[in-house]
Write a protein that holds these residues in place. Structure first.
Motif, PDB file in Angstrom:
ATOM      1  N   ASP A 145       0.176   4.407   0.965  1.00 57.77           N
ATOM      2  CA  ASP A 145       0.275   4.907   1.981  1.00 57.77           C
ATOM      3  C   ASP A 145       0.068   4.151   3.448  1.00 57.77           C
ATOM      4  N   CYS A 146       0.224   3.046   2.957  1.00 59.39           N
ATOM      5  CA  CYS A 146       0.307   2.115   4.269  1.00 59.39           C
ATOM      6  C   CYS A 146      -0.963   1.618   5.090  1.00 59.39           C
ATOM      7  N   ARG A 147      -2.188   2.179   4.361  1.00 55.27           N
ATOM      8  CA  ARG A 147      -3.401   2.081   5.004  1.00 55.27           C
ATOM      9  C   ARG A 147      -4.231   1.003   3.887  1.00 55.27           C
ATOM     10  N   GLY A 148      -5.549   0.614   4.701  1.00 55.56           N
ATOM     11  CA  GLY A 148      -6.483  -0.496   4.126  1.00 55.56           C
ATOM     12  C   GLY A 148      -5.780  -1.712   4.286  1.00 55.56           C
ATOM     13  N   THR A 175      -9.775  -5.678  -2.534  1.00 52.82           N
ATOM     14  CA  THR A 175      -8.722  -4.661  -3.027  1.00 52.82           C
ATOM     15  C   THR A 175      -9.150  -4.313  -4.440  1.00 52.82           C
ATOM     16  N   LEU A 232      -3.875  -5.004   4.472  1.00 56.34           N
ATOM     17  CA  LEU A 232      -2.508  -5.169   4.117  1.00 56.34           C
ATOM     18  C   LEU A 232      -2.248  -6.633   3.763  1.00 56.34           C
ATOM     19  N   ARG A 280       0.777  -1.101  -0.064  1.00 50.02           N
ATOM     20  CA  ARG A 280      -0.039  -0.118   0.082  1.00 50.02           C
ATOM     21  C   ARG A 280       0.938   1.256   0.152  1.00 50.02           C
TER      22      ARG A 280
END
Length: 299
Positions: free
Chosen positions: A85-88, A280, A90, A83
């Protein structure tokens, strides 16, 4: 950082979930050009629901038998998702007992269907948990310029696909392939290690700011590749994957370095919260997938 839980060692997990004999020779032969069949890496964008993923695997295995003389199918079982932004979401690996769940899912698919599986090498440190089980690894667009990914890829026995970065520039992809094919000495998991190079490293064209599966790009290749029909090549429109695949196969007749395709597909099409649907990127439905694979096999 605060330690939440301590992970089992690779040896402990492998003892608990031992792998059967895994065969990667056919994949290697296609990538080397000895086997003229098409390599097709296909499956859900992310393996978020093991039950649905396993049901999809059984459907795919039946289809794989029908086309085995023309296509070698490897199933995408992506248990870690990059990701920006390293969100959502994983990936399955991040859930409680995620390593156990991820290894068990790969193991169940291999034992119950016989399909070889693919996963993304998002965390190089976790390779020893899966190196005896996964038949194909991909280094993603966000990781391909990372030195550790390139070095670790040089020590993997299975084929490793290096994607072009998100910009679409092919130079970093070629540099990653070169690095992965070369021997290296480096520090890995608290040890100094030596690798012999991975001769089965190759490229994955996934598009960027613009598609990169056009004839000019493919005819100019200097390394074997497979073409990702989703992402930047279809603008993440799953229905466009068919036209991308068919265009690539036309050029493949002129360019033998195109060794395969990557397609995102699940039980239900699109993206949503239904059973067998991607949470996703949107995927092609299995019914449309079946039609497309049979069409490809008939070309």
């Amino acid at each position: 950082m605060e330690i939440v839980t301590t992970l089992p060692s690779p040896k402990e997990l492998k003892t608990l979930l031992p792998a059967p004999q895994r065969e990667t020779a056919e994949i290697r032969e296609i990538l080397c050009g000895g086997d003229k069949r098409l390599l097709l890496v296909i499956g859900p964008c992310s393996a978020h629901d093991p039950d649905a993923v396993l049901e999809y695997a059984h459907r795919l295995a039946s289809l794989a038998q029908e086309v085995s003389d023309k296509i070698l199918i490897v199933m995408r079982v992506y248990t870690a998702k990059p990701r920006t932004d390293c969100r959502g979401f994983l990936g399955l690996l991040h859930e409680p007992e995620g390593l156990h769940k991820a290894r068990k899912l790969h193991l169940d698919i291999l034992e119950q269907t016989g399909l070889p599986t693919a996963d993304e090498l998002l965390y190089p440190a976790l390779l020893p948990y899966f190196d005896d089980l996964v038949s194909y690894f991909a280094v993603g667009a966000r990781s391909v310029e990372n030195q550790e990914h390139r070095l670790v890829a040089s020590g993997i026995k299975s084929p490793v696909g290096m994607k072009n970065p998100m910009s679409g520039d092919l130079a970093p992809m070629y540099a990653a392939i070169s690095a992965a094919k070369s021997p290296h000495s480096f520090i890995y998991r608290n040890s100094l290690v030596q690798t012999g190079g991975n001769p089965f490293a190759h490229g994955i064209l996934r598009g960027g700011t613009m598609p990169n599966y056009d004839e000019k790009t493919l005819l100019g290749l200097s390394e074997p590749v497979i073409v990702d029909c989703n992402h930047g090549n279809s603008n993440k429109n799953p229905d466009c994957q068919r036209s991308v695949a068919l265009d690539v196969l036309k050029t493949r007749k002129k360019q033998p370095l195109v060794r395969g395709l990557m397609i995102e597909s699940f039980i239900e099409g699109g993206k949503g919260n239904a059973y067998g649907q991607s949470i996703t990127d949107p995927c092609l439905s299995f019914e449309d997938t079946r039609i497309l694979i049979l069409e490809i096999a008939g070309l």
